[in-house]
Scaffold this motif. Structure first.
Motif, PDB file in Angstrom:
ATOM      1  N   MET A  82     -14.644  -1.358   5.670  1.00 23.05           N
ATOM      2  CA  MET A  82     -14.263  -2.323   6.695  1.00 23.05           C
ATOM      3  C   MET A  82     -15.279  -3.453   6.705  1.00 23.05           C
ATOM      4  O   MET A  82     -16.461  -3.225   6.979  1.00 23.05           O
ATOM      5  CB  MET A  82     -14.207  -1.639   8.066  1.00 23.05           C
ATOM      6  CG  MET A  82     -13.318  -0.407   8.094  1.00 23.05           C
ATOM      7  SD  MET A  82     -13.126   0.300   9.738  1.00 23.05           S
ATOM      8  CE  MET A  82     -14.798   0.804  10.077  1.00 23.05           C
ATOM      9  N   ASN A  83     -14.808  -4.635   6.379  1.00 24.50           N
ATOM     10  CA  ASN A  83     -15.664  -5.830   6.357  1.00 24.50           C
ATOM     11  C   ASN A  83     -15.196  -6.823   7.410  1.00 24.50           C
ATOM     12  O   ASN A  83     -14.076  -6.718   7.934  1.00 24.50           O
ATOM     13  CB  ASN A  83     -15.619  -6.479   4.986  1.00 24.50           C
ATOM     14  CG  ASN A  83     -16.141  -5.581   3.886  1.00 24.50           C
ATOM     15  OD1 ASN A  83     -17.021  -4.745   4.102  1.00 24.50           O
ATOM     16  ND2 ASN A  83     -15.588  -5.732   2.691  1.00 24.50           N
ATOM     17  N   SER A  84     -16.045  -7.787   7.697  1.00 24.02           N
ATOM     18  CA  SER A  84     -15.716  -8.847   8.672  1.00 24.02           C
ATOM     19  C   SER A  84     -15.160  -8.248   9.960  1.00 24.02           C
ATOM     20  O   SER A  84     -14.129  -8.690  10.481  1.00 24.02           O
ATOM     21  CB  SER A  84     -14.701  -9.824   8.063  1.00 24.02           C
ATOM     22  OG  SER A  84     -15.216 -10.397   6.879  1.00 24.02           O
ATOM     23  N   LEU A  85     -15.843  -7.258  10.463  1.00 20.75           N
ATOM     24  CA  LEU A  85     -15.343  -6.551  11.642  1.00 20.75           C
ATOM     25  C   LEU A  85     -15.305  -7.438  12.872  1.00 20.75           C
ATOM     26  O   LEU A  85     -16.165  -8.318  13.063  1.00 20.75           O
ATOM     27  CB  LEU A  85     -16.200  -5.313  11.898  1.00 20.75           C
ATOM     28  CG  LEU A  85     -15.887  -4.137  10.972  1.00 20.75           C
ATOM     29  CD1 LEU A  85     -17.032  -3.142  10.927  1.00 20.75           C
ATOM     30  CD2 LEU A  85     -14.595  -3.456  11.392  1.00 20.75           C
ATOM     31  N   LYS A  86     -14.295  -7.195  13.691  1.00 23.24           N
ATOM     32  CA  LYS A  86     -14.058  -7.954  14.915  1.00 23.24           C
ATOM     33  C   LYS A  86     -14.108  -7.001  16.114  1.00 23.24           C
ATOM     34  O   LYS A  86     -13.847  -5.802  15.964  1.00 23.24           O
ATOM     35  CB  LYS A  86     -12.689  -8.623  14.859  1.00 23.24           C
ATOM     36  CG  LYS A  86     -12.453  -9.497  13.646  1.00 23.24           C
ATOM     37  CD  LYS A  86     -11.026 -10.015  13.629  1.00 23.24           C
ATOM     38  CE  LYS A  86     -10.753 -10.882  12.412  1.00 23.24           C
ATOM     39  NZ  LYS A  86      -9.353 -11.378  12.399  1.00 23.24           N
ATOM     40  N   PRO A  87     -14.385  -7.523  17.286  1.00 23.62           N
ATOM     41  CA  PRO A  87     -14.371  -6.648  18.471  1.00 23.62           C
ATOM     42  C   PRO A  87     -13.064  -5.894  18.642  1.00 23.62           C
ATOM     43  O   PRO A  87     -13.062  -4.745  19.099  1.00 23.62           O
ATOM     44  CB  PRO A  87     -14.624  -7.630  19.618  1.00 23.62           C
ATOM     45  CG  PRO A  87     -15.421  -8.725  18.993  1.00 23.62           C
ATOM     46  CD  PRO A  87     -14.878  -8.877  17.604  1.00 23.62           C
ATOM     47  N   GLU A  88     -11.964  -6.503  18.244  1.00 26.96           N
ATOM     48  CA  GLU A  88     -10.667  -5.832  18.378  1.00 26.96           C
ATOM     49  C   GLU A  88     -10.466  -4.692  17.389  1.00 26.96           C
ATOM     50  O   GLU A  88      -9.462  -3.986  17.460  1.00 26.96           O
ATOM     51  CB  GLU A  88      -9.514  -6.841  18.265  1.00 26.96           C
ATOM     52  CG  GLU A  88      -9.571  -7.735  17.047  1.00 26.96           C
ATOM     53  CD  GLU A  88     -10.203  -9.091  17.346  1.00 26.96           C
ATOM     54  OE1 GLU A  88     -11.241  -9.149  18.066  1.00 26.96           O
ATOM     55  OE2 GLU A  88      -9.666 -10.101  16.834  1.00 26.96           O
ATOM     56  N   ASP A  89     -11.393  -4.508  16.470  1.00 26.19           N
ATOM     57  CA  ASP A  89     -11.349  -3.345  15.582  1.00 26.19           C
ATOM     58  C   ASP A  89     -11.952  -2.106  16.238  1.00 26.19           C
ATOM     59  O   ASP A  89     -11.901  -1.009  15.669  1.00 26.19           O
ATOM     60  CB  ASP A  89     -12.102  -3.635  14.285  1.00 26.19           C
ATOM     61  CG  ASP A  89     -11.458  -4.722  13.448  1.00 26.19           C
ATOM     62  OD1 ASP A  89     -12.198  -5.568  12.912  1.00 26.19           O
ATOM     63  OD2 ASP A  89     -10.213  -4.713  13.331  1.00 26.19           O
ATOM     64  N   THR A  90     -12.523  -2.264  17.409  1.00 21.80           N
ATOM     65  CA  THR A  90     -13.110  -1.132  18.121  1.00 21.80           C
ATOM     66  C   THR A  90     -12.044  -0.089  18.429  1.00 21.80           C
ATOM     67  O   THR A  90     -11.012  -0.398  19.022  1.00 21.80           O
ATOM     68  CB  THR A  90     -13.766  -1.602  19.429  1.00 21.80           C
ATOM     69  OG1 THR A  90     -14.862  -2.469  19.111  1.00 21.80           O
ATOM     70  CG2 THR A  90     -14.262  -0.430  20.255  1.00 21.80           C
ATOM     71  N   ALA A  91     -12.285   1.141  17.978  1.00 20.95           N
ATOM     72  CA  ALA A  91     -11.299   2.209  18.133  1.00 20.95           C
ATOM     73  C   ALA A  91     -11.887   3.507  17.584  1.00 20.95           C
ATOM     74  O   ALA A  91     -12.942   3.498  16.940  1.00 20.95           O
ATOM     75  CB  ALA A  91     -10.021   1.875  17.367  1.00 20.95           C
ATOM     76  N   VAL A  92     -11.176   4.592  17.826  1.00 24.43           N
ATOM     77  CA  VAL A  92     -11.439   5.841  17.118  1.00 24.43           C
ATOM     78  C   VAL A  92     -10.575   5.844  15.871  1.00 24.43           C
ATOM     79  O   VAL A  92      -9.353   5.680  15.960  1.00 24.43           O
ATOM     80  CB  VAL A  92     -11.130   7.058  17.996  1.00 24.43           C
ATOM     81  CG1 VAL A  92     -11.294   8.347  17.193  1.00 24.43           C
ATOM     82  CG2 VAL A  92     -12.028   7.075  19.222  1.00 24.43           C
ATOM     83  N   TYR A  93     -11.216   6.029  14.734  1.00 23.61           N
ATOM     84  CA  TYR A  93     -10.528   6.025  13.444  1.00 23.61           C
ATOM     85  C   TYR A  93     -10.376   7.469  12.956  1.00 23.61           C
ATOM     86  O   TYR A  93     -11.353   8.229  12.940  1.00 23.61           O
ATOM     87  CB  TYR A  93     -11.307   5.207  12.433  1.00 23.61           C
ATOM     88  CG  TYR A  93     -11.206   3.718  12.660  1.00 23.61           C
ATOM     89  CD1 TYR A  93     -11.847   3.111  13.738  1.00 23.61           C
ATOM     90  CD2 TYR A  93     -10.444   2.915  11.810  1.00 23.61           C
ATOM     91  CE1 TYR A  93     -11.733   1.749  13.965  1.00 23.61           C
ATOM     92  CE2 TYR A  93     -10.335   1.542  12.026  1.00 23.61           C
ATOM     93  CZ  TYR A  93     -10.979   0.976  13.098  1.00 23.61           C
ATOM     94  OH  TYR A  93     -10.858  -0.388  13.315  1.00 23.61           O
ATOM     95  N   SER A  94      -9.138   7.788  12.549  1.00 20.27           N
ATOM     96  CA  SER A  94      -8.837   9.151  12.106  1.00 20.27           C
ATOM     97  C   SER A  94      -8.057   9.112  10.811  1.00 20.27           C
ATOM     98  O   SER A  94      -7.255   8.201  10.592  1.00 20.27           O
ATOM     99  CB  SER A  94      -8.010   9.888  13.157  1.00 20.27           C
ATOM    100  OG  SER A  94      -8.646   9.913  14.414  1.00 20.27           O
ATOM    101  N   CYS A  95      -8.257  10.124   9.999  1.00 19.67           N
ATOM    102  CA  CYS A  95      -7.424  10.253   8.796  1.00 19.67           C
ATOM    103  C   CYS A  95      -6.354  11.303   9.043  1.00 19.67           C
ATOM    104  O   CYS A  95      -6.501  12.182   9.905  1.00 19.67           O
ATOM    105  CB  CYS A  95      -8.255  10.572   7.563  1.00 19.67           C
ATOM    106  SG  CYS A  95      -9.272  12.042   7.687  1.00 19.67           S
ATOM    107  N   LEU A  96      -5.278  11.166   8.283  1.00 20.58           N
ATOM    108  CA  LEU A  96      -4.124  12.045   8.432  1.00 20.58           C
ATOM    109  C   LEU A  96      -3.527  12.375   7.078  1.00 20.58           C
ATOM    110  O   LEU A  96      -3.474  11.520   6.190  1.00 20.58           O
ATOM    111  CB  LEU A  96      -3.055  11.371   9.302  1.00 20.58           C
ATOM    112  CG  LEU A  96      -1.721  12.094   9.419  1.00 20.58           C
ATOM    113  CD1 LEU A  96      -1.158  11.977  10.824  1.00 20.58           C
ATOM    114  CD2 LEU A  96      -0.705  11.550   8.422  1.00 20.58           C
TER     115      LEU A  96
END
Length: 115
Positions: A82-96
């Motif tokens: 993940m590059n050029s991260l933005k505040p709206e990328d804030t989240a819990v990230y999960s794989c499935l």
């Protein structure tokens, strides 16, 4: 089936993170893998997916050009750069993984983008 994410954390806007998802309990190289995210108060969102051999990838419009999904079938691991991260990328990230008719999720890793 077990999925274990790692690599989350706090990063400033414009920064980068690399998430990992280590898989076990199934033949990893045979299955499409997905990264999802869920921000507080929002619906879970599919961020990216990658075919079993890694040849085909798909991305949400919101992350195209900034995020890259990849996999190492020898290590049973899928990654999300993940590059050029933005505040709206804030989240819990999960794989499935969808395996034998069921969806299996990891526990998730928190990504916070803030100055």
């Amino acid at each position: 089936v077990q999925l274990a994410e790692s690599g989350g954390g706090l990063v400033q806007p414009g920064g980068s993170l690399r998430l990992s998802c280590a898989a076990s309990g199934f033949t990893f190289s045979r299955y499409l893998m997905n990264w999802y995210r869920q921000a507080p108060g929002k619906e879970r969102e599919l961020v990216a997916d990658i075919s079993n051999g890694g040849e085909t990838t798909n991305y949400a419009d919101s992350v195209k050009g900034r995020f890259t999904i990849s996999r190492d079938n020898a290590k049973n691991t899928v990654y999300l750069q993940m590059n050029s991260l933005k505040p709206e990328d804030t989240a819990v990230y999960s794989c499935l993984v969808h395996y034998l008719g069921y969806n299996y999720w990891g526990q998730g890793t928190q990504v916070t983008v803030s100055s």
